[in-house]
Structures are given as C-alpha cells and as structure tokens.
Design a protein around this motif. Structure first.
Motif, mmCIF file in Angstrom:
data_model
loop_
_atom_site.group_PDB
_atom_site.id
_atom_site.type_symbol
_atom_site.label_atom_id
_atom_site.label_comp_id
_atom_site.label_asym_id
_atom_site.label_seq_id
_atom_site.Cartn_x
_atom_site.Cartn_y
_atom_site.Cartn_z
ATOM 1 N N ASP A 103 33.498 21.875 70.666
ATOM 2 C CA ASP A 103 33.737 20.803 69.693
ATOM 3 C C ASP A 103 33.522 19.416 70.290
ATOM 4 O O ASP A 103 33.121 18.492 69.591
ATOM 5 C CB ASP A 103 35.156 20.922 69.135
ATOM 6 N N THR A 104 33.778 19.284 71.590
ATOM 7 C CA THR A 104 33.691 17.969 72.247
ATOM 8 C C THR A 104 32.446 17.834 73.119
ATOM 9 O O THR A 104 32.413 17.020 74.039
ATOM 10 C CB THR A 104 34.945 17.716 73.106
ATOM 11 N N ASN A 105 31.426 18.652 72.821
ATOM 12 C CA ASN A 105 30.146 18.591 73.544
ATOM 13 C C ASN A 105 30.262 18.972 75.014
ATOM 14 O O ASN A 105 29.432 18.566 75.835
ATOM 15 C CB ASN A 105 29.508 17.199 73.424
ATOM 16 N N GLY A 106 31.261 19.777 75.355
ATOM 17 C CA GLY A 106 31.416 20.227 76.732
ATOM 18 C C GLY A 106 30.714 21.537 77.017
ATOM 19 O O GLY A 106 30.793 22.060 78.130
ATOM 20 N N GLY A 107 30.021 22.082 76.024
ATOM 21 C CA GLY A 107 29.293 23.336 76.200
ATOM 22 C C GLY A 107 28.441 23.596 74.970
ATOM 23 O O GLY A 107 28.595 22.916 73.942
ATOM 24 N N GLU A 108 27.542 24.552 75.091
ATOM 25 C CA GLU A 108 26.649 24.885 73.982
ATOM 26 C C GLU A 108 27.028 26.208 73.312
ATOM 27 O O GLU A 108 26.889 26.352 72.097
ATOM 28 C CB GLU A 108 25.199 24.966 74.491
ATOM 29 N N LEU A 109 27.480 27.172 74.099
ATOM 30 C CA LEU A 109 27.827 28.496 73.590
ATOM 31 C C LEU A 109 29.146 28.942 74.209
ATOM 32 O O LEU A 109 29.516 28.479 75.291
ATOM 33 C CB LEU A 109 26.735 29.518 73.948
ATOM 34 N N GLY A 110 29.848 29.862 73.525
ATOM 35 C CA GLY A 110 31.093 30.369 74.088
ATOM 36 C C GLY A 110 31.570 31.609 73.348
ATOM 37 O O GLY A 110 31.326 31.758 72.148
ATOM 38 N N VAL A 111 32.226 32.497 74.084
ATOM 39 C CA VAL A 111 32.803 33.713 73.493
ATOM 40 C C VAL A 111 34.269 33.431 73.173
ATOM 41 O O VAL A 111 35.023 32.996 74.039
ATOM 42 C CB VAL A 111 32.705 34.898 74.473
ATOM 43 N N ALA A 112 34.663 33.670 71.922
ATOM 44 C CA ALA A 112 36.040 33.369 71.517
ATOM 45 C C ALA A 112 36.462 34.277 70.374
ATOM 46 O O ALA A 112 35.624 34.844 69.663
ATOM 47 C CB ALA A 112 36.168 31.902 71.093
ATOM 48 N N GLN A 113 37.775 34.388 70.206
ATOM 49 C CA GLN A 113 38.317 35.184 69.109
ATOM 50 C C GLN A 113 38.044 34.511 67.764
ATOM 51 O O GLN A 113 38.240 33.299 67.604
ATOM 52 C CB GLN A 113 39.824 35.363 69.271
ATOM 53 N N ALA A 114 37.645 35.331 66.791
ATOM 54 C CA ALA A 114 37.359 34.806 65.455
ATOM 55 C C ALA A 114 38.605 34.244 64.787
ATOM 56 O O ALA A 114 38.524 33.274 64.024
ATOM 57 C CB ALA A 114 36.743 35.898 64.587
ATOM 58 N N GLY A 115 39.763 34.837 65.050
ATOM 59 C CA GLY A 115 40.999 34.339 64.462
ATOM 60 C C GLY A 115 41.370 32.961 64.967
ATOM 61 O O GLY A 115 41.833 32.099 64.207
ATOM 62 N N VAL A 116 41.172 32.732 66.259
ATOM 63 C CA VAL A 116 41.446 31.410 66.839
ATOM 64 C C VAL A 116 40.449 30.394 66.285
ATOM 65 O O VAL A 116 40.808 29.250 65.983
ATOM 66 C CB VAL A 116 41.368 31.464 68.371
#
Length: 349
Positions: A103-116
């Motif tokens: 969200d803050t432009n600190g990365g392009e891709l990431g693996v995360a829980q859909a609920g979060v």
C-alpha cells in the motif's frame, strides 16, 4: 628508363592501394553499423517493457516459513523468465505488514491471507480508519488451515472449553493473531479478556505446548508444516475439530474468507481420523498501481511454470486455473483480470 619505370610502378601500386582502400570502406561501415543495429533492438525491447518495474520486491513472512519460501521461488522464476527485472524476496512479520508495504509503495508483490486483505482494504478490525486502497489480489495460491492444537490431557473438547485458559495466539498484530481473535469471537468470547493469551511465533507456540505452559496453540498454516509434524509426532497432542455451526458463524458474521475444510486422515503422525475444521485462502497480492502488462506477465509465467512452484513446495499443487479465484475478497488487479479472461475464467470484481 629504368628510373622512370620505377616511378611508374610506384604510382600504379599507390593507386591500386587507394582503390583497395576505397573498396573496403563499405565493409568497414557495415561492421560499424552492426553494434548500432543490435543496440536499436535492445532499445526496442526495453521500450516494449517500459512499464515493467526494474526492481521487484516480493514480500513473504518470516524466513523459513511457507510465505517466504514461495516469495523466494517466485523471485527466482521471474528473474529467469522476465528480462530486465531484478526480483528479490523480502522477509516480514506477516500479512498485515506485507499489505502495508504494498500500500505504501514498499513492494510490488506479496503473499498474504485473503481475510486480512479484506480487513485492510475495507478499513476493518485493526485497520479501522486506515483502509489500504493501493492493494489488489492476483491469484489464489493455497489454503491456510486452522489447526488448533491442544494437549490431550487438558480435557479440551471444543473451542468453548478454552475460556480462561492459556492459549498461544500468534505474534502481536500478525495474521495468526487476527485468526485467533476471530476464532474466539466466533466462540462467543471477549477477546483477549476471556483467555490468557501468549503472543508467540509458530515455533514458540510449539515450545510452550511441549513445556505445558499453554493448553492450546493456534498453529494455522499450510498442511504438513514442520512445526506441526514435530509436535504431532510426540503423541501428546491433537487437532481440535471446529463445530460446523461455528464455522458458518465465522463465515457469515466475522469474515467471508473462512470456509469449511477437512484435514485428511494420516496427514500427521498419530492422526488416524479426518478432522473437520476451516481454512482461509492465501493469495498473491500486488500493489494496485503496478502496470497491467507487468502483472499479466507475472500471472502468465506462474501458471505456465506451475511445476517449478510445486517443486519449491508441494503446497503449490493447490494453485491451478480451476482454483484461481478461490476465496477472493478484494478487487483483482487488471493484469490478472486480463489473463484469467483469456483463459475463459469468469471474473468477479
């Protein structure tokens, strides 16, 4: 005469050399032009990928965990398949931090829980008042399965029996703690007041269980995690089944990302019967403002090189075109939409 003949011969040789020199000039120009032509091709290729980020950060969770392992595997794959980018895996504290980085432009891709992601995008729960609108979903990867581990000698038969007990709930602010909170809210508890929470990592939770410092621990993860295999091998623990009505309540009233799931018999040592519980989808996420062409290419490479991901971790067998949209909670990135539509998948936004 001999002197004159020598002069004439010298003149002829000089003139011939000049002709040879003139004749070789086009060849020299062609040779000089060749690198320029190659450079033009390189520039054209670069022009075609002008919207691709040069440096690509793929955020996972703690080193050694499945999130980080998959982030590392994807970075290696993309480096090999997409010219001109430099992708690297980044270790973080888990889903909330991963989504914050995007969200803050600190990365392009990431693996995360859909609920979060649902809570973050819509400004709910711990994200109230700070909704993250620069995040998007790319593709379903695999389920995180709720594995509520209890000591067999503790007399715990349902989640309701944990009221007033010491429970390892995950690190503060982590996705695991969010899952714990949701679980106990679903059980009708006031969280965290109705339990004695221990805020621990997965390995620390296992240690507390073994040392009898807690009676239960939230070990939510992909099936077959090393921590679960280790703790279940002792024969002193079991995974607590979750009642169907509680799972329905979790889905309907707490977070739509939760869905019923059955752990097959013999998944773990000393577990001879299937266990009814629930799961939450893990997704690949992207910064919403990353170019459509880049995310399209990422998704294309991930599905076309599925075997590579499975070799990195068997859990990636779950990532197929048939499961591509399982557990979607926030809008898809346009690049993913384009790819899935080309594959004949009905996309819901």
């Amino acid at each position: 005469m001999k002197k004159l003949s020598g002069v004439i011969l010298a003149t002829i040789l000089t003139f011939s050399a000049a002709l040879v020199g003139c004749g070789s000039q086009p060849a020299e120009q062609t040779s000089a032009q060749q690198p320029a032509a190659q450079q033009e091709k390189k520039e054209e290729k670069k022009e075609e990928n002008k919207d691709f980020p040069k440096f690509v950060k793929i955020a996972g969770a703690t080193s050694g965990g499945t999130y980080f392992l998959m982030a590392n595997a994807m970075s290696q794959l993309l480096n090999e398949k997409i010219p001109g980018i430099n992708a690297t895996a980044q270790s973080t504290a888990g889903s909330p931090k991963i989504l914050e980085l995007l969200d803050t432009n600190g990365g392009e891709l990431g693996v995360a829980q859909a609920g979060v992601a649902d809570e973050a995008f819509n400004g709910k729960g711990q994200f109230e008042g700070k909704a993250m609108k620069n995040i998007s979903q790319v593709a379903f990867m695999y389920p995180n399965v709720m594995q509520l581990v209890v000591r067999k000698d503790a007399g715990i038969k349902t989640p309701a029996d944990l009221k007033g007990k010491a429970v390892a709930v995950g690190a503060v602010g982590s996705a695991t703690e969010i899952n714990s909170k949701d679980l106990f809210v679903g059980a009708g508890f006031n969280y965290p007041d109705d339990i004695t929470p221990e805020y621990t990592s997965e390995s620390q939770s296992a240690d507390l269980l073994k040392n009898k410092q807690v009676v239960a621990g939230n070990m939510i993860a992909s099936l077959g995690s090393s921590a679960m295999l280790d703790i279940m091998s002792t024969g002193e623990f079991e995974v607590l089944p979750i009642p169907e009505d509680m799972i329905k309540k979790l889905h309907d009233e707490v977070n739509v990302a939760y869905f019923p799931y059955e752990i097959p018999a013999n998944t773990y040592p000393n577990q001879t019967e299937p266990i009814k519980t629930y799961a939450v989808a893990n997704w690949l996420h992207a910064r919403a403002d990353v170019s459509e062409d880049f995310i399209y290419e990422v998704v294309k490479q991930l599905y076309e090189n599925h075997d590579y991901l499975v070799n990195a971790h068997k859990v990636m067998e779950n990532m197929t075109l048939e499961t591509a949209l399982n557990g979607q909670t926030i809008p898809l990135h346009p690049g993913a939409v384009k790819y899935f539509k080309e594959q004949g998948i009905e996309v819901k936004q």
